[in-house]
Design an enzyme around this catalytic site. Structure first.
Site, PDB file in Angstrom:
ATOM      1  CE  LYS A   1      64.116  24.239  43.868  1.00 13.70           C
ATOM      2  NZ  LYS A   1      65.248  23.416  44.178  1.00 13.70           N
ATOM      3  CG  ASP A   2      59.722  23.948  47.064  1.00 10.56           C
ATOM      4  OD1 ASP A   2      60.497  23.798  46.093  1.00 10.56           O
ATOM      5  OD2 ASP A   2      59.827  23.287  48.110  1.00 10.56           O
TER       6      ASP A   2
ATOM      7  NE  ARG B   1      70.711  -2.369  75.453  1.00 10.82           N
ATOM      8  CZ  ARG B   1      71.552  -2.916  74.571  1.00 10.82           C
ATOM      9  NH1 ARG B   1      72.813  -2.523  74.543  1.00 10.82           N
ATOM     10  NH2 ARG B   1      71.141  -3.824  73.724  1.00 10.82           N
TER      11      ARG B   1
ATOM     12  CE  LYS C   1      64.619  13.071  45.749  1.00 11.69           C
ATOM     13  NZ  LYS C   1      63.790  14.274  45.915  1.00 11.69           N
TER      14      LYS C   1
ATOM     15  CG  HIS D   1      61.900  19.322  45.289  1.00  7.20           C
ATOM     16  ND1 HIS D   1      62.279  19.406  46.609  1.00  7.20           N
ATOM     17  CD2 HIS D   1      61.337  20.517  44.994  1.00  7.20           C
ATOM     18  CE1 HIS D   1      61.968  20.600  47.081  1.00  7.20           C
ATOM     19  NE2 HIS D   1      61.381  21.284  46.129  1.00  7.20           N
TER      20      HIS D   1
ATOM     21  CD  GLU E   1      70.812  -5.300  59.448  1.00 12.18           C
ATOM     22  OE1 GLU E   1      70.116  -5.604  58.452  1.00 12.18           O
ATOM     23  OE2 GLU E   1      71.785  -5.978  59.811  1.00 12.18           O
TER      24      GLU E   1
ATOM     25  NE  ARG F   1      62.338  20.839  54.694  1.00 11.61           N
ATOM     26  CZ  ARG F   1      63.309  21.759  54.764  1.00 11.61           C
ATOM     27  NH1 ARG F   1      64.021  22.045  53.693  1.00 11.61           N
ATOM     28  NH2 ARG F   1      63.554  22.382  55.896  1.00 11.61           N
TER      29      ARG F   1
ATOM     30  CE1 TYR G   1      66.731  13.852  49.651  1.00 12.12           C
ATOM     31  CE2 TYR G   1      65.910  14.594  51.775  1.00 12.12           C
ATOM     32  CZ  TYR G   1      66.396  14.869  50.503  1.00 12.12           C
ATOM     33  OH  TYR G   1      66.533  16.179  50.117  1.00 12.12           O
TER      34      TYR G   1
ATOM     35  CD  GLN H   1      74.220  14.195  47.633  1.00 12.62           C
ATOM     36  OE1 GLN H   1      74.930  14.237  46.650  1.00 12.62           O
ATOM     37  NE2 GLN H   1      73.289  15.091  47.877  1.00 12.62           N
ATOM     38  CG  ASP H   2      73.229   8.791  53.467  1.00 12.62           C
ATOM     39  OD1 ASP H   2      72.765   8.194  52.473  1.00 12.62           O
ATOM     40  OD2 ASP H   2      73.672   8.185  54.452  1.00 12.62           O
TER      41      ASP H   2
ATOM     42  CG  HIS I   1      60.098  12.720  47.574  1.00 14.65           C
ATOM     43  ND1 HIS I   1      60.918  13.478  48.385  1.00 14.65           N
ATOM     44  CD2 HIS I   1      59.426  11.879  48.385  1.00 14.65           C
ATOM     45  CE1 HIS I   1      60.753  13.082  49.637  1.00 14.65           C
ATOM     46  NE2 HIS I   1      59.851  12.115  49.663  1.00 14.65           N
TER      47      HIS I   1
END
Length: 183
Positions: free
Chosen positions: A169-170, A23, A72, A62, A28, A59, A132, A46-47, A119
């Site tokens: 911003k970046d 399949r 992270k 940060h 995990e 990105r 993340y 938090q995810d 990161h």
């Protein structure tokens, strides 16, 4: 889960086992018990998930300042990225140095970026999704960052400044030499 050191040992490459059958496969992607067995004790709260439509999207770089600093755990759900962690820990022998790792959906490898590192990533394919986990909630008043293409960092990004797609911003983040590290 196989946990490996990178060139900066605080940053870890995590390689989850995949169990294939007719399949597809099962894995995990996170197992607190396995990480604790490897000496990693982080309480993720938090995810987050990002989608980047175009190849060459940057990105970062940060971080969040204490008291809201974040570990992270980064993985790619679709596509591929060059993932980068820059050491900002004052007094560290690797201060200002970085680790860069290709992460992609095909391999399922993950990068653990601890507190004290900036990161960021660059998408290597269009339609890339990154997920993340973070160890503290988003705190906009604790936001910090470095300009992605600071020559003092020596990061071999796969795009030129003209090709890179960045947020407003970046585009205006400071260079490392202008930063007073909060770590």
């Amino acid at each position: 889960m196989d946990v490996r050191d990178t060139a900066i040992p605080a940053v870890k490459l995590l390689i989850p086992r995949r169990f294939p059958d007719q399949r597809g496969w099962f894995t995990e992607s996170y197992n607190r018990r396995a990480l604790r067995a490897a000496g990693i004790e982080i309480d993720f709260v938090q995810d987050n998930q990002s989608y980047s439509a175009q190849k060459g999207t940057i990105r970062g770089l940060h971080f969040q300042r204490p008291p809201a600093a974040q570990d992270k755990l980064v993985r790619v759900l679709r596509g591929a990225i060059l993932d980068v962690a820059v050491d900002l820990r004052s007094g560290s022998p690797t201060y200002g140095r970085h680790v860069s790792v290709r992460l992609d959906a095909e391999s399922g490898h993950q990068l653990l970026v601890p507190i004290g590192f900036a990161h960021g990533f660059c998408t290597l394919e269009p339609d890339t999704e990154v997920a993340y986990k973070v160890s503290d909630h988003y705190a906009p008043d604790q936001d910090g960052g470095l300009i992605w293409n600071d020559p003092d960092l020596g990061i071999a990004w796969p795009v030129t400044p003209e090709e890179a797609l960045l947020s407003e911003k970046d585009k205006i983040l400071p260079r490392l030499a202008e930063l007073s590290s909060p770590f």
